[in-house]
Design a protein around this motif. Structure first.
Motif, mmCIF file in Angstrom:
data_model
loop_
_atom_site.group_PDB
_atom_site.id
_atom_site.type_symbol
_atom_site.label_atom_id
_atom_site.label_comp_id
_atom_site.label_asym_id
_atom_site.label_seq_id
_atom_site.Cartn_x
_atom_site.Cartn_y
_atom_site.Cartn_z
ATOM 1 N N PRO A 219 -0.430 -3.949 -15.662
ATOM 2 C CA PRO A 219 -0.325 -2.788 -16.511
ATOM 3 C C PRO A 219 -1.180 -1.689 -15.606
ATOM 4 O O PRO A 219 -2.276 -2.062 -15.099
ATOM 5 C CB PRO A 219 -1.067 -3.241 -17.809
ATOM 6 N N GLU A 220 -0.956 -0.447 -15.904
ATOM 7 C CA GLU A 220 -1.889 0.556 -15.265
ATOM 8 C C GLU A 220 -3.405 0.654 -15.911
ATOM 9 O O GLU A 220 -4.082 0.794 -14.820
ATOM 10 C CB GLU A 220 -0.935 1.967 -15.799
ATOM 11 N N GLU A 221 -3.386 0.365 -16.924
ATOM 12 C CA GLU A 221 -4.935 0.166 -17.346
ATOM 13 C C GLU A 221 -5.676 -0.969 -16.762
ATOM 14 O O GLU A 221 -7.027 -0.931 -16.737
ATOM 15 C CB GLU A 221 -4.961 0.156 -18.935
ATOM 16 N N ARG A 222 -5.043 -1.891 -15.862
ATOM 17 C CA ARG A 222 -5.786 -2.955 -15.361
ATOM 18 C C ARG A 222 -5.411 -2.656 -13.809
ATOM 19 O O ARG A 222 -5.571 -3.703 -13.012
ATOM 20 C CB ARG A 222 -5.101 -4.474 -15.778
ATOM 21 N N GLY A 223 -4.812 -1.565 -13.348
ATOM 22 C CA GLY A 223 -5.101 -1.358 -11.972
ATOM 23 C C GLY A 223 -3.704 -1.371 -11.210
ATOM 24 O O GLY A 223 -3.526 -1.272 -10.292
ATOM 25 N N GLY A 224 -2.792 -1.640 -12.184
ATOM 26 C CA GLY A 224 -1.213 -1.707 -11.525
ATOM 27 C C GLY A 224 -0.325 -0.492 -11.621
ATOM 28 O O GLY A 224 -0.839 0.503 -12.057
ATOM 29 N N GLN A 225 1.089 -0.906 -11.540
ATOM 30 C CA GLN A 225 1.911 0.142 -11.546
ATOM 31 C C GLN A 225 2.483 0.193 -13.061
ATOM 32 O O GLN A 225 3.417 1.117 -13.359
ATOM 33 C CB GLN A 225 2.960 -0.125 -10.567
ATOM 34 N N GLY A 226 2.306 -0.745 -13.780
ATOM 35 C CA GLY A 226 3.090 -0.939 -15.091
ATOM 36 C C GLY A 226 4.539 -1.013 -15.454
ATOM 37 O O GLY A 226 5.223 -0.507 -16.072
ATOM 38 N N ALA A 227 4.903 -1.706 -14.131
ATOM 39 C CA ALA A 227 6.530 -2.026 -14.258
ATOM 40 C C ALA A 227 6.738 -3.036 -14.979
ATOM 41 O O ALA A 227 5.831 -3.890 -15.530
ATOM 42 C CB ALA A 227 7.173 -2.015 -12.953
ATOM 43 N N THR A 228 7.959 -3.826 -14.700
ATOM 44 C CA THR A 228 8.157 -4.962 -15.341
ATOM 45 C C THR A 228 8.819 -6.123 -14.187
ATOM 46 O O THR A 228 8.810 -5.529 -13.165
ATOM 47 C CB THR A 228 9.340 -4.777 -16.354
ATOM 48 N N HIS A 229 9.187 -7.319 -14.706
ATOM 49 C CA HIS A 229 9.727 -8.260 -14.051
ATOM 50 C C HIS A 229 11.268 -7.805 -13.395
ATOM 51 O O HIS A 229 11.680 -8.285 -12.384
ATOM 52 C CB HIS A 229 9.883 -9.529 -14.781
ATOM 53 N N ARG A 230 11.809 -6.801 -14.176
ATOM 54 C CA ARG A 230 13.158 -6.361 -13.590
ATOM 55 C C ARG A 230 12.942 -5.747 -12.428
ATOM 56 O O ARG A 230 13.857 -5.996 -11.458
ATOM 57 C CB ARG A 230 13.536 -5.353 -14.697
ATOM 58 N N GLU A 231 11.987 -4.729 -12.200
ATOM 59 C CA GLU A 231 11.710 -4.172 -10.913
ATOM 60 C C GLU A 231 11.391 -4.968 -9.658
ATOM 61 O O GLU A 231 11.822 -4.869 -8.767
ATOM 62 C CB GLU A 231 10.688 -3.072 -11.210
ATOM 63 N N LEU B 6 -10.572 -8.465 -9.645
ATOM 64 C CA LEU B 6 -9.690 -9.348 -8.697
ATOM 65 C C LEU B 6 -8.140 -8.874 -8.969
ATOM 66 O O LEU B 6 -7.358 -8.748 -7.828
ATOM 67 C CB LEU B 6 -9.664 -10.735 -8.994
ATOM 68 N N LEU B 7 -7.894 -8.769 -10.166
ATOM 69 C CA LEU B 7 -6.406 -8.291 -10.309
ATOM 70 C C LEU B 7 -6.009 -7.117 -10.024
ATOM 71 O O LEU B 7 -4.882 -6.901 -9.299
ATOM 72 C CB LEU B 7 -6.273 -8.179 -11.985
ATOM 73 N N ALA B 8 -7.108 -6.010 -9.948
ATOM 74 C CA ALA B 8 -6.826 -4.885 -9.255
ATOM 75 C C ALA B 8 -6.692 -4.728 -7.680
ATOM 76 O O ALA B 8 -5.899 -4.028 -7.193
ATOM 77 C CB ALA B 8 -7.999 -3.786 -9.792
ATOM 78 N N ASP C 27 0.924 -1.224 0.019
ATOM 79 C CA ASP C 27 0.129 0.068 0.046
ATOM 80 C C ASP C 27 1.063 1.244 -0.066
ATOM 81 O O ASP C 27 0.733 2.259 -0.849
ATOM 82 C CB ASP C 27 -0.904 -0.006 1.199
ATOM 83 N N GLY C 28 1.692 1.266 0.944
ATOM 84 C CA GLY C 28 2.824 2.496 1.151
ATOM 85 C C GLY C 28 3.464 2.703 -0.290
ATOM 86 O O GLY C 28 3.622 3.958 -0.589
ATOM 87 N N MET C 29 4.157 1.714 -0.757
ATOM 88 C CA MET C 29 4.992 1.894 -1.929
ATOM 89 C C MET C 29 4.364 1.368 -3.256
ATOM 90 O O MET C 29 5.133 1.656 -4.137
ATOM 91 C CB MET C 29 6.428 1.008 -1.764
ATOM 92 N N GLY C 30 3.208 0.637 -3.076
ATOM 93 C CA GLY C 30 2.629 0.309 -4.480
ATOM 94 C C GLY C 30 3.278 -0.957 -5.057
ATOM 95 O O GLY C 30 3.224 -1.132 -6.404
ATOM 96 N N LEU C 31 4.095 -1.749 -4.343
ATOM 97 C CA LEU C 31 4.865 -2.653 -5.085
ATOM 98 C C LEU C 31 4.001 -3.844 -5.307
ATOM 99 O O LEU C 31 4.617 -4.897 -6.170
ATOM 100 C CB LEU C 31 6.048 -3.135 -4.047
ATOM 101 N N ALA C 32 2.942 -4.139 -4.922
ATOM 102 C CA ALA C 32 2.308 -5.280 -5.131
ATOM 103 C C ALA C 32 1.586 -5.503 -6.607
ATOM 104 O O ALA C 32 1.339 -6.455 -7.047
ATOM 105 C CB ALA C 32 0.858 -5.366 -4.168
#
Length: 365
Positions: free
Chosen positions: A63-75, A111-113, A53-58
């Motif tokens: 992808p951002e359009e599906r409720g996430g941060q839109g980063a990758t497996h590298r992060e 559920l994904l979001a 919640d605090g850092m948004g790492l979950a």
């Protein structure tokens, strides 16, 4: 021909590492983790809330359009390196990677979001020791779908005791979402006290079909195995760093133990193994992030190498800490137990070597 993988860390990834390490220093100090394993409630909910919640790492992999941060497996790999360094008792690998990857192959964006936001924790309801390549039809078929309800029993499900929702592959080929309150979850004896496993009993549990099990499970296990190598890397790096530090301080015959040539050789060999593990883990993370055609090779290679190195590093840490390393108060045992448990998670090193041999057409005679 596939593009050359980028094994170096970007400035953003190093900044992410620093932030996660600072957070874990506050939440997952060794004494606190040991105390938590004795409490009967091993999962650190506060640390999870801070990460998710605090850092948004979950939601890094969403992808951002599906409720996430839109980063990758590298992060995500960088986060797992730091979680490995702390043997953090949080369900990041099981929820933010494995369960999330399964849902990315399905049609359940609500559920994904929820998983991406950290509001809920998910777990893929298969045994932690299930390997990539074991298609639904083996252990996955232990659950029977009948009239919108599920019946069956599963064992060795990692972090099931922390999950709010379970993703269950069933005998009809579907992947079902089941609320944790609709099943019976019983903790099992677990070697790794920071990632406990449990038995899940479904007795007519109401379920919602979210997609097809085969592609979802394959995607989830591939990502899980590939990014587990980064956790194993972090674990091995901690083991080496702490052992070197201890051997510089510990004295025998009025000189630091670390100055003895035999121990220098052991540490140098371990350092070389860890450097190679970093290359294999980064290669797997980059292949997953870029959708490389060689991703299966990269994942199999990473797990073939990382699992035994993590165990070796943890064993060396415990032995070279001598008597203090054998005590419950020292965290070395947590790292050895995590390394041992990780060595069979999502397939053993031997299983991955067999897969690798098939992939590169170098099968044993």
């Amino acid at each position: 021909m596939s593009a050359q993988p980028d094994l170096l860390y970007s400035e953003e990834e190093e900044a992410l590492r620093a932030a996660v390490r600072d957070l874990l220093a506050d939440h997952c100090d060794p004494a606190g983790v040991i105390t938590r394993t004795e409490s009967g409630a091993p999962h650190d909910r506060e640390a999870w809330k801070a990460l998710a919640d605090g850092m948004g790492l979950a939601g890094l992999l969403v992808p951002e359009e599906r409720g996430g941060q839109g980063a990758t497996h590298r992060e995500a790999a960088v986060v797992l390196e730091e979680l490995g360094r702390s043997v953090a008792p949080v369900p990041y690998l099981t929820s933010a990677v494995v369960a999330t990857e399964a849902l990315l192959a399905c049609h359940a964006d609500d559920l994904l979001a929820e998983l991406a936001s950290g509001r809920r924790i998910g777990a893929l309801a298969i045994a932690l020791a299930i390997a990539l390549g074991v298609a639904p039809g083996g252990d996955h078929r232990a659950v029977r779908a009948e009239g919108g309800a599920l019946h069956g029993e599963l064992t060795g499900v990692a972090d099931a005791t922390a999950a709010d929702v379970l993703l269950v592959p069933a005998d009809d080929g579907g992947l079902y979402a089941v609320e944790a309150g609709a099943v019976t979850v019983t903790a099992q004896v677990s070697l790794d006290l920071t990632r406990p496993v449990a038995k899940v009993v479904l007795d007519g549990a109401a379920a919602r079909r979210v997609g097809d099990a085969a592609p979802a499970v394959r995607r989830a296990l591939r990502a899980g195995a590939g990014l587990l190598a980064s956790e194993q890397l972090g674990l091995a790096e901690w083991s080496l760093t702490e052992t070197v530090r201890y051997l510089k301080e510990r004295k025998q015959f009025n000189r630091p133990v670390g100055g003895f040539q035999a121990l220098k050789h052991r540490l140098a060999q371990l350092w070389l193994e860890i450097v190679n593990t970093r290359a294999a883990a980064r290669n797997a993370a980059d292949a997953l992030a870029t959708g490389s055609a060689d991703v299966d090779v990269a994942v199999a290679l990473a797990q073939s190498y990382a699992a035994p190195v993590a165990v070796h590093a943890a064993e060396e840490a415990l032995q070279l800490h001598a008597g203090i390393g054998m005590t419950w108060e020292h965290p070395a045992h947590l790292y050895l137990k995590r390394a041992k448990a990780d060595s069979i998670a999502y397939g053993t090193a031997g299983r991955h070597r067999e897969a690798l041999a098939e992939l590169v057409d170098l099968r044993a005679p």
